[in-house]
Scaffold this motif. Sequence first.
Motif, mmCIF file in Angstrom:
data_model
loop_
_atom_site.group_PDB
_atom_site.id
_atom_site.type_symbol
_atom_site.label_atom_id
_atom_site.label_comp_id
_atom_site.label_asym_id
_atom_site.label_seq_id
_atom_site.Cartn_x
_atom_site.Cartn_y
_atom_site.Cartn_z
ATOM 1 N N PRO A 15 40.001 39.050 38.504
ATOM 2 C CA PRO A 15 40.184 40.052 37.595
ATOM 3 C C PRO A 15 39.620 41.569 37.506
ATOM 4 C CG PRO A 15 40.634 38.080 36.485
ATOM 5 C CD PRO A 15 39.838 37.782 37.817
ATOM 6 N N GLN A 16 38.092 41.199 37.625
ATOM 7 C CA GLN A 16 37.114 42.290 37.412
ATOM 8 C C GLN A 16 37.220 43.324 38.829
ATOM 9 O OE1 GLN A 16 36.102 39.094 37.233
ATOM 10 N NE2 GLN A 16 34.387 38.563 38.362
ATOM 11 N N ASP A 17 38.046 42.758 39.723
ATOM 12 C CA ASP A 17 37.964 43.660 40.894
ATOM 13 C C ASP A 17 39.085 44.776 40.667
ATOM 14 O OD1 ASP A 17 36.330 42.221 42.592
ATOM 15 O OD2 ASP A 17 38.102 40.797 43.107
ATOM 16 N N ALA A 18 39.734 44.941 39.608
ATOM 17 C CA ALA A 18 40.624 46.139 39.139
ATOM 18 C C ALA A 18 40.004 47.374 39.406
ATOM 19 C CB ALA A 18 41.250 45.462 37.989
ATOM 20 N N GLU A 19 38.691 47.254 38.721
ATOM 21 C CA GLU A 19 38.041 48.807 38.650
ATOM 22 C C GLU A 19 37.741 49.251 39.887
ATOM 23 O OE1 GLU A 19 37.612 46.205 36.678
ATOM 24 O OE2 GLU A 19 38.055 47.349 34.669
ATOM 25 N N ARG A 20 37.648 48.405 41.138
ATOM 26 C CA ARG A 20 37.466 48.847 42.565
ATOM 27 C C ARG A 20 38.668 48.877 43.021
ATOM 28 N NH1 ARG A 20 33.582 50.753 44.924
ATOM 29 N NH2 ARG A 20 33.970 49.750 46.691
ATOM 30 N N LEU A 21 39.720 48.124 42.955
ATOM 31 C CA LEU A 21 41.058 48.612 43.593
ATOM 32 C C LEU A 21 41.839 49.831 42.945
ATOM 33 C CD1 LEU A 21 42.188 44.883 43.320
ATOM 34 C CD2 LEU A 21 41.523 45.763 45.385
ATOM 35 N N HIS A 22 41.887 49.996 41.836
ATOM 36 C CA HIS A 22 42.659 51.136 41.249
ATOM 37 C C HIS A 22 42.270 52.338 41.870
ATOM 38 C CE1 HIS A 22 43.320 54.340 38.217
ATOM 39 N NE2 HIS A 22 44.468 53.540 38.097
ATOM 40 N N PRO A 23 41.153 53.001 42.132
ATOM 41 C CA PRO A 23 40.919 54.231 42.825
ATOM 42 C C PRO A 23 41.697 54.271 44.113
ATOM 43 C CG PRO A 23 38.827 53.330 41.860
ATOM 44 C CD PRO A 23 39.691 52.602 41.680
ATOM 45 N N TRP A 24 41.436 53.084 44.713
ATOM 46 C CA TRP A 24 42.220 53.356 46.165
ATOM 47 C C TRP A 24 43.650 53.513 46.270
ATOM 48 C CZ3 TRP A 24 39.427 47.817 47.679
ATOM 49 C CH2 TRP A 24 38.180 48.076 47.630
ATOM 50 N N ARG A 46 44.541 46.112 36.185
ATOM 51 C CA ARG A 46 43.944 45.035 35.497
ATOM 52 C C ARG A 46 45.135 43.881 35.304
ATOM 53 N NH1 ARG A 46 40.985 48.614 31.660
ATOM 54 N NH2 ARG A 46 38.872 48.878 32.885
ATOM 55 N N LYS A 47 46.269 44.212 34.752
ATOM 56 C CA LYS A 47 47.157 43.302 34.566
ATOM 57 C C LYS A 47 47.336 42.430 35.588
ATOM 58 C CE LYS A 47 51.279 42.032 31.777
ATOM 59 N NZ LYS A 47 52.359 42.320 31.096
ATOM 60 N N ARG A 48 47.813 43.203 36.690
ATOM 61 C CA ARG A 48 48.215 42.402 38.173
ATOM 62 C C ARG A 48 47.110 41.635 38.476
ATOM 63 N NH1 ARG A 48 50.661 46.481 42.395
ATOM 64 N NH2 ARG A 48 52.467 46.293 41.058
ATOM 65 N N CYS A 49 45.808 42.008 38.326
ATOM 66 C CA CYS A 49 44.677 41.264 38.919
ATOM 67 C C CYS A 49 44.686 40.039 38.169
ATOM 68 C CB CYS A 49 43.322 41.920 38.940
ATOM 69 S SG CYS A 49 43.367 43.071 40.225
ATOM 70 N N GLU A 50 44.955 40.224 36.664
ATOM 71 C CA GLU A 50 44.571 38.756 35.785
ATOM 72 C C GLU A 50 45.971 37.928 36.100
ATOM 73 O OE1 GLU A 50 44.706 40.643 32.113
ATOM 74 O OE2 GLU A 50 42.346 41.481 32.342
ATOM 75 N N GLU A 51 46.924 38.342 36.424
ATOM 76 C CA GLU A 51 48.102 37.474 36.588
ATOM 77 C C GLU A 51 48.408 37.182 38.152
ATOM 78 O OE1 GLU A 51 51.204 39.652 34.477
ATOM 79 O OE2 GLU A 51 50.425 39.164 32.620
ATOM 80 N N ARG A 52 47.585 37.600 39.057
ATOM 81 C CA ARG A 52 47.643 37.281 40.236
ATOM 82 C C ARG A 52 48.126 35.751 40.691
ATOM 83 N NH1 ARG A 52 47.094 40.380 44.635
ATOM 84 N NH2 ARG A 52 45.877 41.735 43.623
ATOM 85 N N PRO A 53 49.235 35.652 41.194
ATOM 86 C CA PRO A 53 49.427 34.226 41.694
ATOM 87 C C PRO A 53 48.400 33.552 42.465
ATOM 88 C CG PRO A 53 51.143 35.560 42.593
ATOM 89 C CD PRO A 53 49.980 36.531 42.011
ATOM 90 N N LEU A 54 48.423 32.232 42.450
ATOM 91 C CA LEU A 54 47.360 31.478 43.267
ATOM 92 C C LEU A 54 47.582 31.565 44.876
ATOM 93 C CD1 LEU A 54 47.421 27.847 41.603
ATOM 94 C CD2 LEU A 54 45.475 29.544 41.338
ATOM 95 N N ASN A 55 46.649 31.767 45.532
ATOM 96 C CA ASN A 55 46.931 31.492 47.139
ATOM 97 C C ASN A 55 47.587 30.496 47.454
ATOM 98 O OD1 ASN A 55 45.845 34.456 47.771
ATOM 99 N ND2 ASN A 55 43.655 33.446 47.577
ATOM 100 N N THR A 56 48.493 30.428 48.314
ATOM 101 C CA THR A 56 49.134 29.269 48.828
ATOM 102 C C THR A 56 49.491 29.340 50.366
ATOM 103 O OG1 THR A 56 51.357 30.393 48.526
ATOM 104 C CG2 THR A 56 50.600 29.119 46.579
ATOM 105 N N TYR A 57 49.743 28.461 50.925
ATOM 106 C CA TYR A 57 50.291 28.724 52.219
ATOM 107 C C TYR A 57 50.997 29.697 52.804
ATOM 108 C CZ TYR A 57 51.402 27.582 56.989
ATOM 109 O OH TYR A 57 51.590 27.561 58.556
ATOM 110 N N GLY A 58 51.920 30.187 51.620
ATOM 111 C CA GLY A 58 52.905 31.186 52.106
ATOM 112 C C GLY A 58 52.516 32.786 51.769
#
Length: 176
Positions: A15-24, A46-58
């Motif tokens: 979730p804390q990666d949002a600050e790096r992702l946003h400017p891009w 931030r909300k998208r990062c917090e609610e990111r689904p689990l990594n799965t095979y798909g």
Amino acid sequence: MMIEGELVRLRALEPQDAERLHPWTYDPEVGRWMVNEHPLSLAQVRKRCEERPLNTYGKVVLGIEAKADRKLIGVIDLRDAEPELGEATLDVYIGDAEYRGGGYGTEALRLMCRYGFTAMRLHQITLWVVAENEAARHVYRKIGFVEEGRHRESFIDADGERHDMILMSMLKGELK
């Protein structure tokens, strides 16, 4: 999960990666050859990062982190993976301009493809790239992707211009 090379490590996004992702999302060089959404606020990212689904095979989405300073510099994913076919589609971008052209993206691609072929037991990894994005096409060819086809005028850039998309793929055993 962490996948490490000499220059980068691939890791789950936090979730804390949002600050790096946003400017891009507003960097014209990052978005030039990508399908972009409408502008998002930092709170929405931030909300998208917090609610990111689990990594799965798909769908496996990982952050690209520079090992030297542990700084998030990009994102890579394997998506639409189908175990019955052993295929997935790859997406990647280096968001931090300081790290473009230094081999970080190339290593991240190799690591993710190796992960796909070994851990996920994929047989083929495909990607789409805008025909005019020669820098990306060069890197893809360098690690073993081959051009398979062209989808004419299927990408619309920020100025409304249409561009061809190139389909590239790599089979298990072709990774360089």
